[in-house]
Structures are given as C-alpha cells and as structure tokens.
Design an enzyme around this catalytic site. Sequence first.
Site, PDB file in Angstrom:
ATOM      1  N   HIS A  34       0.766   5.232   1.073  1.00 31.04           N
ATOM      2  CA  HIS A  34       0.054   6.254   1.841  1.00 31.04           C
ATOM      3  C   HIS A  34       0.202   7.585   1.094  1.00 31.04           C
ATOM      4  O   HIS A  34       1.325   7.994   0.778  1.00 31.04           O
ATOM      5  CB  HIS A  34       0.706   6.467   3.211  1.00 31.04           C
ATOM      6  CG  HIS A  34       0.721   5.283   4.115  1.00 31.04           C
ATOM      7  ND1 HIS A  34      -0.130   5.162   5.191  1.00 31.04           N
ATOM      8  CD2 HIS A  34       1.511   4.180   4.148  1.00 31.04           C
ATOM      9  CE1 HIS A  34       0.132   4.040   5.847  1.00 31.04           C
ATOM     10  NE2 HIS A  34       1.130   3.424   5.230  1.00 31.04           N
ATOM     11  N   HIS A  78       0.843  -1.199   0.000  1.00 29.84           N
ATOM     12  CA  HIS A  78       0.000   0.000   0.000  1.00 29.84           C
ATOM     13  C   HIS A  78       0.874   1.243   0.000  1.00 29.84           C
ATOM     14  O   HIS A  78       1.947   1.264   0.592  1.00 29.84           O
ATOM     15  CB  HIS A  78      -0.958   0.028   1.197  1.00 29.84           C
ATOM     16  CG  HIS A  78      -0.294  -0.194   2.516  1.00 29.84           C
ATOM     17  ND1 HIS A  78       0.081  -1.433   2.972  1.00 29.84           N
ATOM     18  CD2 HIS A  78       0.069   0.675   3.485  1.00 29.84           C
ATOM     19  CE1 HIS A  78       0.638  -1.332   4.150  1.00 29.84           C
ATOM     20  NE2 HIS A  78       0.651  -0.053   4.496  1.00 29.84           N
TER      21      HIS A  78
HETATM   22  P1  AMP Z   1       1.580   0.458   7.410  1.00 30.84           P
HETATM   23  O1  AMP Z   1       2.168   0.758   8.754  1.00 30.84           O
HETATM   24  O2  AMP Z   1       2.307   1.132   6.292  1.00 30.84           O
HETATM   25  O3  AMP Z   1       1.411  -1.039   7.176  1.00 30.84           O
HETATM   26  O4  AMP Z   1       0.130   1.120   7.434  1.00 30.84           O
HETATM   27  C1  AMP Z   1      -1.068   0.415   7.547  1.00 30.84           C
HETATM   28  C2  AMP Z   1      -2.172   1.432   7.543  1.00 30.84           C
HETATM   29  O5  AMP Z   1      -3.399   0.779   7.370  1.00 30.84           O
HETATM   30  C3  AMP Z   1      -2.285   2.250   8.844  1.00 30.84           C
HETATM   31  O6  AMP Z   1      -2.143   3.643   8.554  1.00 30.84           O
HETATM   32  C4  AMP Z   1      -3.680   1.913   9.344  1.00 30.84           C
HETATM   33  O7  AMP Z   1      -4.337   3.004   9.952  1.00 30.84           O
HETATM   34  C5  AMP Z   1      -4.378   1.474   8.070  1.00 30.84           C
HETATM   35  N1  AMP Z   1      -5.512   0.593   8.253  1.00 30.84           N
HETATM   36  C6  AMP Z   1      -5.548  -0.559   8.972  1.00 30.84           C
HETATM   37  N2  AMP Z   1      -6.760  -1.123   8.898  1.00 30.84           N
HETATM   38  C7  AMP Z   1      -7.514  -0.312   8.103  1.00 30.84           C
HETATM   39  C8  AMP Z   1      -8.863  -0.362   7.635  1.00 30.84           C
HETATM   40  N3  AMP Z   1      -9.693  -1.357   7.988  1.00 30.84           N
HETATM   41  N4  AMP Z   1      -9.296   0.631   6.829  1.00 30.84           N
HETATM   42  C9  AMP Z   1      -8.466   1.640   6.484  1.00 30.84           C
HETATM   43  N5  AMP Z   1      -7.189   1.732   6.883  1.00 30.84           N
HETATM   44  C10 AMP Z   1      -6.718   0.770   7.693  1.00 30.84           C
END
Ligand code: AMP
Length: 135
Positions: free
Chosen positions: A101, A99
């Site tokens: 951001h 993903h």
């Molecule tokens: P990372 O640390 O780069 O793996 O970021 C994962 C991101 O996913 C975090 O910013 C979380 O807030 C986001 N996240 C986790 N679960 C969900 C969800 N159900 N819907 C939207 N964002 C999510």
Amino acid sequence: MGDSIFTKILRGEIPCHKVYEDDHVLAFLDINPISRGHTLVIPKEPAETIDKLSDDAAAAIGRVLPRISRAVLAATGTQAFNLLQNNGVAAHQAVFHVHFHIIPMHDDSTGLGIVWRPGKLADGAELAKSIASKL
Ligand code: AMP
C-alpha cells in the site's frame, strides 16, 4: 492457492484504475482508499505473502516502488506517505496476493493511523544470531 481478487484484476476479469504496469508489476488505486491517492502495487507472481515471493519478483517490485511513490506524491500534492505491507490474517491481510500500500498523508492528517507500542530489546545478540542463522 485459490485465485484472489488481485489475480482476477491481473487477468483483466475485474476492472481497476491502473496507474502502472510492466512485465512483473501492476499498480492500481485501492477501491476503499484510506486517503486520496492510496495505491496498491502488486507483483504478477502469485505469492500469498512476501516471505513466499521469489527474489526476482521482489527485485522487480522494489525497483518501481520509489518511482510510483513519487508519482502518487506529485499527483496528490503530498510530501509524506506510509508504505504498508500486510502478511497474514493476524497482521490485517485481507487479500492473499502480495501487495504494497502507498498511503499518502494529507495536511489534514488524512492517511494511515498507526498504534505503535515500543517495548525493550532484551535478548538482541541472541535473537539477531538466531535470525541470521536462518537466512
Ligand atoms: P490488506 O488488508 O493489506 O490485504 O489490503 C487489501 C486491500 O485491497 C484493501 O485496502 C482493499 O480496499 C483493497 N481492495 C480489495 N479489492 C479491491 C479491488 N477490487 N480493487 C482495488 N482494491 C481492492
């Protein structure tokens, strides 16, 4: 690979606030935003980290990242943003589905904080050659 929460979002088993979708990419709002407009852009291909993503899926996501970024900026009235992409636990990855951001930086400095510790490049020629030889 086990299903991540993003796989469940892709399957429609968990809701999300969708902002964009095509055959290869989905974008939706982060549930715990660092700043208003914090958006996640994911490939539909289930790769855990970007080094495992196919060229085609990478191209599909790269094609739409600028357009989604522009929309986030326009909707939030911001001009600056960070594009962040974490790979591996040590690099702060929490969800093991690739993903990106998109994190807008607002006038009050609400946005991504970065600790940047620059060093000195000592063995550039050798290192560049080594990386290039592995491509
Ligand atoms: P990372 O640390 O780069 O793996 O970021 C994962 C991101 O996913 C975090 O910013 C979380 O807030 C986001 N996240 C986790 N679960 C969900 C969800 N159900 N819907 C939207 N964002 C999510």
